[in-house]
Design a protein around this motif. Structure first.
Motif, PDB file in Angstrom:
ATOM      1  N   ALA A  94     -17.563  72.824  48.835  1.00 59.78           N
ATOM      2  CA  ALA A  94     -16.736  72.431  47.688  1.00 59.78           C
ATOM      3  C   ALA A  94     -17.008  70.976  47.307  1.00 59.78           C
ATOM      4  O   ALA A  94     -17.116  70.108  48.172  1.00 59.78           O
ATOM      5  N   GLY A  95     -17.125  70.732  46.020  1.00 59.62           N
ATOM      6  CA  GLY A  95     -17.448  69.391  45.538  1.00 59.62           C
ATOM      7  C   GLY A  95     -18.919  69.212  45.264  1.00 59.62           C
ATOM      8  O   GLY A  95     -19.326  68.207  44.664  1.00 59.62           O
ATOM      9  N   HIS A  96     -19.723  70.160  45.695  1.00 61.30           N
ATOM     10  CA  HIS A  96     -21.163  70.146  45.432  1.00 61.30           C
ATOM     11  C   HIS A  96     -21.530  71.439  44.708  1.00 61.30           C
ATOM     12  O   HIS A  96     -20.830  72.451  44.833  1.00 61.30           O
ATOM     13  N   LEU A  97     -22.604  71.424  43.953  1.00 67.60           N
ATOM     14  CA  LEU A  97     -22.973  72.587  43.150  1.00 67.60           C
ATOM     15  C   LEU A  97     -23.725  73.609  43.991  1.00 67.60           C
ATOM     16  O   LEU A  97     -24.761  73.306  44.563  1.00 67.60           O
ATOM     17  N   VAL A  98     -23.171  74.811  44.075  1.00 67.82           N
ATOM     18  CA  VAL A  98     -23.815  75.928  44.762  1.00 67.82           C
ATOM     19  C   VAL A  98     -24.298  76.896  43.688  1.00 67.82           C
ATOM     20  O   VAL A  98     -23.520  77.310  42.826  1.00 67.82           O
ATOM     21  N   ALA A  99     -25.575  77.247  43.707  1.00 65.87           N
ATOM     22  CA  ALA A  99     -26.158  78.112  42.687  1.00 65.87           C
ATOM     23  C   ALA A  99     -26.882  79.283  43.334  1.00 65.87           C
ATOM     24  O   ALA A  99     -27.427  79.169  44.431  1.00 65.87           O
ATOM     25  N   ARG A 100     -26.867  80.410  42.645  1.00 64.45           N
ATOM     26  CA  ARG A 100     -27.732  81.505  43.054  1.00 64.45           C
ATOM     27  C   ARG A 100     -29.067  81.305  42.346  1.00 64.45           C
ATOM     28  O   ARG A 100     -29.164  81.401  41.124  1.00 64.45           O
ATOM     29  N   TYR A 101     -30.097  81.032  43.118  1.00 68.65           N
ATOM     30  CA  TYR A 101     -31.392  80.694  42.546  1.00 68.65           C
ATOM     31  C   TYR A 101     -32.149  81.948  42.118  1.00 68.65           C
ATOM     32  O   TYR A 101     -32.922  81.926  41.184  1.00 68.65           O
ATOM     33  N   GLY A 102     -31.912  83.055  42.808  1.00 65.24           N
ATOM     34  CA  GLY A 102     -32.578  84.312  42.479  1.00 65.24           C
ATOM     35  C   GLY A 102     -32.652  85.201  43.695  1.00 65.24           C
ATOM     36  O   GLY A 102     -32.865  84.729  44.812  1.00 65.24           O
ATOM     37  N   GLY A 103     -32.450  86.512  43.502  1.00 71.93           N
ATOM     38  CA  GLY A 103     -32.525  87.440  44.629  1.00 71.93           C
ATOM     39  C   GLY A 103     -31.517  87.075  45.703  1.00 71.93           C
ATOM     40  O   GLY A 103     -30.326  86.910  45.447  1.00 71.93           O
ATOM     41  N   GLU A 104     -32.007  86.946  46.945  1.00 73.85           N
ATOM     42  CA  GLU A 104     -31.140  86.561  48.060  1.00 73.85           C
ATOM     43  C   GLU A 104     -31.222  85.071  48.361  1.00 73.85           C
ATOM     44  O   GLU A 104     -30.850  84.619  49.445  1.00 73.85           O
ATOM     45  N   GLU A 105     -31.680  84.299  47.394  1.00 72.84           N
ATOM     46  CA  GLU A 105     -31.889  82.862  47.593  1.00 72.84           C
ATOM     47  C   GLU A 105     -30.816  82.066  46.859  1.00 72.84           C
ATOM     48  O   GLU A 105     -30.532  82.304  45.687  1.00 72.84           O
ATOM     49  N   PHE A 106     -30.228  81.112  47.576  1.00 74.37           N
ATOM     50  CA  PHE A 106     -29.220  80.213  47.017  1.00 74.37           C
ATOM     51  C   PHE A 106     -29.710  78.776  47.129  1.00 74.37           C
ATOM     52  O   PHE A 106     -30.567  78.461  47.967  1.00 74.37           O
ATOM     53  N   ALA A 107     -29.166  77.917  46.296  1.00 73.96           N
ATOM     54  CA  ALA A 107     -29.490  76.489  46.366  1.00 73.96           C
ATOM     55  C   ALA A 107     -28.188  75.700  46.300  1.00 73.96           C
ATOM     56  O   ALA A 107     -27.229  76.112  45.642  1.00 73.96           O
ATOM     57  N   VAL A 108     -28.173  74.571  47.007  1.00 73.43           N
ATOM     58  CA  VAL A 108     -27.009  73.687  46.980  1.00 73.43           C
ATOM     59  C   VAL A 108     -27.476  72.304  46.567  1.00 73.43           C
ATOM     60  O   VAL A 108     -28.427  71.758  47.141  1.00 73.43           O
ATOM     61  N   LEU A 109     -26.825  71.750  45.546  1.00 68.65           N
ATOM     62  CA  LEU A 109     -27.120  70.391  45.092  1.00 68.65           C
ATOM     63  C   LEU A 109     -26.049  69.469  45.665  1.00 68.65           C
ATOM     64  O   LEU A 109     -24.922  69.416  45.174  1.00 68.65           O
ATOM     65  N   PHE A 110     -26.407  68.758  46.743  1.00 68.78           N
ATOM     66  CA  PHE A 110     -25.483  67.808  47.362  1.00 68.78           C
ATOM     67  C   PHE A 110     -25.622  66.462  46.656  1.00 68.78           C
ATOM     68  O   PHE A 110     -26.731  65.934  46.526  1.00 68.78           O
ATOM     69  N   THR A 111     -24.512  65.897  46.229  1.00 72.75           N
ATOM     70  CA  THR A 111     -24.544  64.606  45.534  1.00 72.75           C
ATOM     71  C   THR A 111     -23.578  63.635  46.200  1.00 72.75           C
ATOM     72  O   THR A 111     -22.475  64.011  46.610  1.00 72.75           O
ATOM     73  N   GLY A 112     -24.022  62.397  46.313  1.00 77.37           N
ATOM     74  CA  GLY A 112     -23.174  61.343  46.866  1.00 77.37           C
ATOM     75  C   GLY A 112     -23.024  61.368  48.368  1.00 77.37           C
ATOM     76  O   GLY A 112     -22.143  60.695  48.910  1.00 77.37           O
ATOM     77  N   VAL A 113     -23.862  62.149  49.067  1.00 82.91           N
ATOM     78  CA  VAL A 113     -23.824  62.196  50.531  1.00 82.91           C
ATOM     79  C   VAL A 113     -25.253  62.060  51.055  1.00 82.91           C
ATOM     80  O   VAL A 113     -26.222  62.386  50.370  1.00 82.91           O
ATOM     81  N   ASP A 114     -25.374  61.576  52.319  1.00 80.93           N
ATOM     82  CA  ASP A 114     -26.704  61.443  52.890  1.00 80.93           C
ATOM     83  C   ASP A 114     -27.169  62.778  53.480  1.00 80.93           C
ATOM     84  O   ASP A 114     -26.433  63.772  53.503  1.00 80.93           O
ATOM     85  N   LEU A 115     -28.398  62.778  53.996  1.00 82.33           N
ATOM     86  CA  LEU A 115     -29.018  64.007  54.471  1.00 82.33           C
ATOM     87  C   LEU A 115     -28.252  64.625  55.635  1.00 82.33           C
ATOM     88  O   LEU A 115     -28.045  65.842  55.686  1.00 82.33           O
TER      89      LEU A 115
END
Length: 343
Positions: free
Chosen positions: A251-272
């Motif tokens: 929560a607070g970061h963008l979670v996207a369904r990239y395609g098929g069974e693949e998801f992507a999370v865009l973490f912003t304002g936090v370190d690795l």
């Protein structure tokens, strides 16, 4: 801009053979399945390169973005054959045509209001002239004539007010439809998560602001076997469950369904490392849950996902960061799955 180029090129020649070739090129360039619905979409698009559908596709694909199946559905051109084999009535214009009609209707209404305003001005001038003539003739004002002209002006005012009210309502409805279409074009229909297009736009906006960014790529482990053993309906429920876990944990970061069974999370304002800790919590949540078949309550077996996370350097595009995270995901898969790799 492969879609935009294809539409422009379609106007160069109207030979049936050339149109057929361009339909094939368009489907290949857009990576669309060669099914009847997509063929019909491409036909209506390329056969009318100046139409509203072509203009909408040009706007969507300008800059190199490819169409998705959801884009086609949003445009109202999911033209599947009817069950009776005779074919369904094709709606090539879809939402784009509806929007165009509303815009044109609004323009017509504004033109009509402008004409009414001009008539009002002429009547006002006529009223003033009548008063002036009556006064010059003998000092007595022609009350009946002034009253007639005034009543006509009042009627036109009421008519104009009604037209303005309708125009305002039309504009409000158009704005709502456009907002809904814009949101649908950036949302995955199965999981209700943002889709790839939304991820690309969010990344560009965050990168331009100079915010610290990390990109995670997640892939469901052995997902094909889930579909093979239990069917795609169960597979869809698994995807929705993982989408929910990722959305809640990240929560607070963008979670996207990239395609098929693949998801992507865009973490912003936090370190690795913070991004890794957040995503690892989601991984544990998914792995420890005991999934069961809804129909029989039989155990579905362990469901897990693997992920790779990469930080974005200043000025780095999404494709570059995503590629690094994707390689880390592959390393996690090779290492035994159900784990995260960072780089």
């Amino acid at each position: 801009m492969v879609g935009a180029r294809a539409v422009r090129a379609a106007s160069e020649s109207d030979s049936p053979r050339r149109l057929y070739d361009r339909i094939g090129e368009f489907l290949v360039n857009q990576r669309l399945d060669p099914d009847p619905g997509n063929y019909a979409f491409a036909y209506h698009l390329l056969a009318n390169p100046e139409g509203p559908l072509a203009r909408a596709v040009h706007a969507l694909t300008d800059g190199g973005v490819r169409l998705t199946q959801r884009d086609i559905e949003t445009l109202g051109c999911d033209l599947r054959p009817a069950q009776n084999g005779k074919g369904a009535k094709e709606k090539a214009d879809g939402l784009v045509a509806q929007t165009q009609m509303q815009v044109e209707g609004f323009q017509d209404m504004v033109t009509a209001i402008r004409a009414e305003t001009e008539d009002f001005g002429r009547d006002l001038a006529a009223s003033a002239e009548a008063i002036s003539r009556s006064t010059d003739a003998g000092g007595a004002i022609a009350i009946d004539e002034v009253a007639r002209i005034t009543a006509a002006m009042i009627e036109r005012v009421h008519s104009t007010e009604a037209q303005l009210a309708r125009a305002t309502c039309e504009a409000s409805e158009l704005r709502e439809k456009l907002e809904e279409a814009r949101d649908n074009a950036r949302r995955d229909p199965l999981t209700d998560l943002p889709n790839r297009r939304a991820l690309e736009e969010a990344y560009a906006a965050q990168a331009a602001s100079g915010t610290q960014i990390c990109v995670a790529v997640c892939d469901v482990d052995h997902f094909k076997s889930v579909n093979d053993r239990f069917g795609h309906a169960v597979g869809d429920r698994v995807l929705k469950a993982i989408a929910e876990a990722l959305g809640q944990t990240c929560a607070g970061h963008l979670v996207a369904r990239y395609g098929g069974e693949e998801f992507a999370v865009l973490f912003t304002g936090v370190d690795l490392r913070t991004a890794r800790d957040i995503l690892d919590t989601a991984r544990v949540t998914v792995a420890t849950k005991r999934y069961r078949l809804r129909e029989s309550d039989a155990p579905l077996g362990e469901i897990t996902f693997s992920a790779g996370i990469a930080p974005a350097a200043a000025g780095e595009g999404l494709s570059t960061v995503f590629h690094r995270a994707d390689r880390l995901l592959y390393a996690a898969k090779t290492a035994g799955r159900n784990c995260l790799h960072i780089g």
